[in-house]
Motif scaffolding. Structure first.
Motif, PDB file in Angstrom:
ATOM      1  N   TYR A  68       1.100  -1.231  -0.236  1.00  0.00           N
ATOM      2  CA  TYR A  68       0.123   0.047   0.073  1.00  0.00           C
ATOM      3  C   TYR A  68       0.821   1.203   0.112  1.00  0.00           C
ATOM      4  O   TYR A  68       1.369   1.600   0.806  1.00  0.00           O
ATOM      5  N   ASN A  70       0.272   4.797  -0.876  1.00  0.00           N
ATOM      6  CA  ASN A  70      -0.458   5.969  -0.450  1.00  0.00           C
ATOM      7  C   ASN A  70      -1.905   5.809  -0.888  1.00  0.00           C
ATOM      8  O   ASN A  70      -2.315   4.990  -1.533  1.00  0.00           O
ATOM      9  N   ASP A  71      -2.625   6.918  -0.408  1.00  0.00           N
ATOM     10  CA  ASP A  71      -3.889   6.921  -0.678  1.00  0.00           C
ATOM     11  C   ASP A  71      -4.133   7.110  -1.938  1.00  0.00           C
ATOM     12  O   ASP A  71      -5.395   6.948  -2.773  1.00  0.00           O
ATOM     13  N   GLY A  74      -2.899   3.825  -4.151  1.00  0.00           N
ATOM     14  CA  GLY A  74      -3.274   2.499  -3.417  1.00  0.00           C
ATOM     15  C   GLY A  74      -2.295   1.268  -3.389  1.00  0.00           C
ATOM     16  O   GLY A  74      -1.014   1.509  -3.320  1.00  0.00           O
ATOM     17  N   ARG A 114       0.657  -2.495   5.599  1.00  0.00           N
ATOM     18  CA  ARG A 114       0.734  -2.036   4.249  1.00  0.00           C
ATOM     19  C   ARG A 114       1.249  -3.112   3.308  1.00  0.00           C
ATOM     20  O   ARG A 114       1.530  -2.830   1.973  1.00  0.00           O
TER      21      ARG A 114
END
Length: 119
Positions: A68, A70-71, A74, A114
């Motif tokens: 993962y 980051n926002d 993704g 993550r």
């Protein structure tokens, strides 16, 4: 204790009821605090040191994983391109991601959320 105010009988009853309810709430909060502080029936929460997930021991060259990033990005899939290097309580992974970028990323116990096995 009651608070006397001369606003009629109905107001006096409501005022006494409100005082009684606030005293009961205060007593309940004190009881809850005492249960937690004296260790009676309350469960003691223990905060331990995070550890790597069980599947981390199977990490090896050629295995597909997802990270993962980051926002915005993704979950990013990739393949482990070199043998993982274990240093104390972390694993350093070199990953070639699906977009062609190569990164060396530490697999830390604190950041295990993550990571996940590739699909």
């Amino acid at each position: 204790q009651s608070i006397l105010k001369d606003r009629g009988d109905d107001d006096l009853i409501e005022e006494e009821k409100g005082v009684k309810e606030s005293e009961e709430t205060k007593t309940q909060e004190e009881e809850e605090d005492s249960v937690v502080s004296d260790g009676g029936d309350a469960k003691d929460l223990k905060v331990g040191t995070p550890s790597l997930p069980p599947w981390a021991s199977s990490l090896k060259k050629g295995l597909r994983v997802e990270y993962y990033w980051n926002d915005l990005e993704g979950w990013c899939g990739g393949v482990i391109t070199n043998d993982p290097v274990r240093i104390v309580n972390e694993i350093i992974l070199e990953i070639t991601f699906d977009d062609g970028e190569v990164h060396r990323i530490p697999f830390l116990p604190e950041e295990k959320v993550r990571w996940r096995p590739g699909s």
